[in-house]
Design a protein around this motif. Sequence first.
Motif, mmCIF file in Angstrom:
data_model
loop_
_atom_site.group_PDB
_atom_site.id
_atom_site.type_symbol
_atom_site.label_atom_id
_atom_site.label_comp_id
_atom_site.label_asym_id
_atom_site.label_seq_id
_atom_site.Cartn_x
_atom_site.Cartn_y
_atom_site.Cartn_z
ATOM 1 N N UNK A 223 26.021 60.581 60.575
ATOM 2 C CA UNK A 223 24.803 60.994 61.278
ATOM 3 C C UNK A 223 24.032 62.031 60.472
ATOM 4 N N UNK A 224 24.765 62.949 59.869
ATOM 5 C CA UNK A 224 24.138 63.993 59.057
ATOM 6 C C UNK A 224 23.427 63.379 57.856
ATOM 7 N N UNK A 225 24.110 62.440 57.198
ATOM 8 C CA UNK A 225 23.509 61.766 56.045
ATOM 9 C C UNK A 225 22.265 60.994 56.463
ATOM 10 N N UNK A 226 22.351 60.290 57.600
ATOM 11 C CA UNK A 226 21.215 59.500 58.075
ATOM 12 C C UNK A 226 20.008 60.386 58.368
ATOM 13 N N UNK A 227 20.282 61.596 58.870
ATOM 14 C CA UNK A 227 19.193 62.524 59.185
ATOM 15 C C UNK A 227 18.395 62.887 57.945
ATOM 16 N N UNK A 228 19.090 63.039 56.820
ATOM 17 C CA UNK A 228 18.419 63.481 55.602
ATOM 18 C C UNK A 228 18.018 62.336 54.679
ATOM 19 N N UNK A 229 18.492 61.121 54.976
ATOM 20 C CA UNK A 229 18.179 59.989 54.110
ATOM 21 C C UNK A 229 16.679 59.728 54.055
ATOM 22 N N UNK A 230 15.969 59.950 55.169
ATOM 23 C CA UNK A 230 14.531 59.659 55.192
ATOM 24 C C UNK A 230 13.744 60.581 54.269
ATOM 25 N N UNK A 231 14.322 61.742 53.904
ATOM 26 C CA UNK A 231 13.614 62.661 53.018
ATOM 27 C C UNK A 231 13.814 62.312 51.549
ATOM 28 N N UNK A 232 14.818 61.484 51.259
ATOM 29 C CA UNK A 232 15.170 61.242 49.859
ATOM 30 C C UNK A 232 14.047 60.576 49.057
ATOM 31 N N UNK A 233 13.292 59.613 49.620
ATOM 32 C CA UNK A 233 12.181 59.050 48.842
ATOM 33 C C UNK A 233 11.162 60.102 48.407
ATOM 34 N N UNK A 234 10.930 61.114 49.242
ATOM 35 C CA UNK A 234 9.992 62.179 48.866
ATOM 36 C C UNK A 234 10.568 62.981 47.705
ATOM 37 N N UNK A 235 11.872 63.277 47.773
ATOM 38 C CA UNK A 235 12.513 64.011 46.689
ATOM 39 C C UNK A 235 12.439 63.233 45.389
ATOM 40 N N UNK A 236 12.639 61.916 45.468
ATOM 41 C CA UNK A 236 12.559 61.087 44.263
ATOM 42 C C UNK A 236 11.144 61.093 43.697
ATOM 43 N N UNK A 237 10.140 60.992 44.581
ATOM 44 C CA UNK A 237 8.747 60.994 44.122
ATOM 45 C C UNK A 237 8.388 62.312 43.450
ATOM 46 N N UNK A 238 9.061 63.382 43.850
ATOM 47 C CA UNK A 238 8.850 64.698 43.240
ATOM 48 C C UNK A 238 9.768 64.922 42.042
ATOM 49 N N UNK A 239 10.558 63.881 41.681
ATOM 50 C CA UNK A 239 11.500 63.939 40.560
ATOM 51 C C UNK A 239 12.586 64.994 40.795
ATOM 52 N N UNK A 240 13.002 65.137 42.059
ATOM 53 C CA UNK A 240 14.095 66.035 42.409
ATOM 54 C C UNK A 240 15.384 65.217 42.475
ATOM 55 N N UNK A 241 16.460 65.722 41.861
ATOM 56 C CA UNK A 241 17.713 64.960 41.819
ATOM 57 C C UNK A 241 18.619 65.243 43.018
ATOM 58 N N UNK A 242 18.312 66.278 43.789
ATOM 59 C CA UNK A 242 19.174 66.639 44.914
ATOM 60 C C UNK A 242 19.161 65.548 45.980
ATOM 61 N N UNK A 243 20.269 65.461 46.741
ATOM 62 C CA UNK A 243 20.388 64.450 47.783
ATOM 63 C C UNK A 243 19.726 64.883 49.084
ATOM 64 N N UNK A 274 1.262 65.016 42.862
ATOM 65 C CA UNK A 274 1.669 66.395 42.595
ATOM 66 C C UNK A 274 2.430 66.491 41.290
ATOM 67 N N UNK A 275 3.422 65.605 41.095
ATOM 68 C CA UNK A 275 4.219 65.662 39.873
ATOM 69 C C UNK A 275 3.379 65.282 38.660
ATOM 70 N N UNK A 276 2.498 64.268 38.797
ATOM 71 C CA UNK A 276 1.659 63.843 37.674
ATOM 72 C C UNK A 276 0.701 64.952 37.239
ATOM 73 N N UNK A 277 0.167 65.694 38.204
ATOM 74 C CA UNK A 277 -0.845 66.696 37.885
ATOM 75 C C UNK A 277 -0.270 68.066 37.544
ATOM 76 N N UNK A 278 0.872 68.403 38.153
ATOM 77 C CA UNK A 278 1.443 69.741 37.969
ATOM 78 C C UNK A 278 2.693 69.711 37.103
ATOM 79 N N UNK A 279 3.406 68.588 37.138
ATOM 80 C CA UNK A 279 4.614 68.470 36.332
ATOM 81 C C UNK A 279 5.855 69.017 36.995
ATOM 82 N N UNK A 280 5.757 69.369 38.270
ATOM 83 C CA UNK A 280 6.925 69.874 39.015
ATOM 84 C C UNK A 280 6.660 69.703 40.509
ATOM 85 N N UNK A 281 7.685 69.992 41.309
ATOM 86 C CA UNK A 281 7.575 69.814 42.758
ATOM 87 C C UNK A 281 6.900 71.031 43.392
#
Length: 357
Positions: A223-243, A274-281
Amino acid sequence: MAHLSFTPIDSQFTTPVPDSFITDKMLSASATMIKVYLYVLYAYQKKLEDFTFASVAEKLDILESDVLKALQYWDEKDLLTLVHDPSSDNWSVLFASHASVPPKGQEPLPDREASASVQGADSKIIRVEQKPTYSPEEMACYKNDPKIAHLFEESQKILGGPVSSANLSTLFSFYDYYRLPCDVILYMLSYCASNGHRELRYIEKVAQDWSDHGIKTVDQAKDHVATFTKWRPILRALHESRLEPTDEQLIYFRRFLEEYQMPMELVLNAAERTYDNVGRANLNYMDSILKNWYSQGIRTLKAVEAEDARFQNSRQSGRKTASAGSLNNFKSSFDDQDLDLLKKQALDRTFDERSQS
């Protein structure tokens, strides 16, 4: 049958113990659990100073991890409340009223009143200098426990190879220090490994997070993993490696989806920009993009594309107007006499070149 008689003693040199501990809880507890409870209760009532896991362990000749394990055991038995502050790594031990078990025929307090009793209880801070370390001898002893041996064996399979002694110590701390059950640990390892994280230093951060969230079963972990899974695509788009997002990121992400009511596709588009223009999250930059779309009523990618096209057209139109104005200014800076002079000079040069040939 012989009878026992009792002689009253000076209460100054005694430590009151709850009846429920003596008549019920103590009967199924180990000797170490009992020693820890009695000593901590004594230290609390006598207001001992400089009270730490290390001092208790030294006094009782046990491991620091055994102290923590015993306190967590008595917490589960409702004889005390153990509270952890991750920011300072301090622990508070709260003792409620000793009348936790009402006399015969007396109804217990309603939940609301019982809760207030615990909230109003005094507390004792126990400082934890550092996470316990385990010697090779201790680890060899723990491996005799079949469930710990199974944990180590399965962990090596999940992590893809032998685990060093130092890493085995870290792995055991997930069970002993962070108080995660073995099946939850194995699920956590599989979860991290499936997302490309096999370093125990990284996995330990996940273990601490799950421990702080009170995860005790695999279902709770899922359940905990499922709660945070929906945020992972945003983290990937920001080039963040954290889960999982940080607390700050979570505040922003929820604002984008709940306050601005932006579809996920627009949030991802803003993250990529954001990442394309600034180079970070940069969350403030991402927020400015989505806040602008929100104020303009933009809710679809088609509307975003239309706004991009309108912006580009306005920029190009502005450039053409600026270029035309510059040319007119250039032309107006010359009068007819100047133009005649330039024509004469060009004609003279042409004539001279032909004469020389």
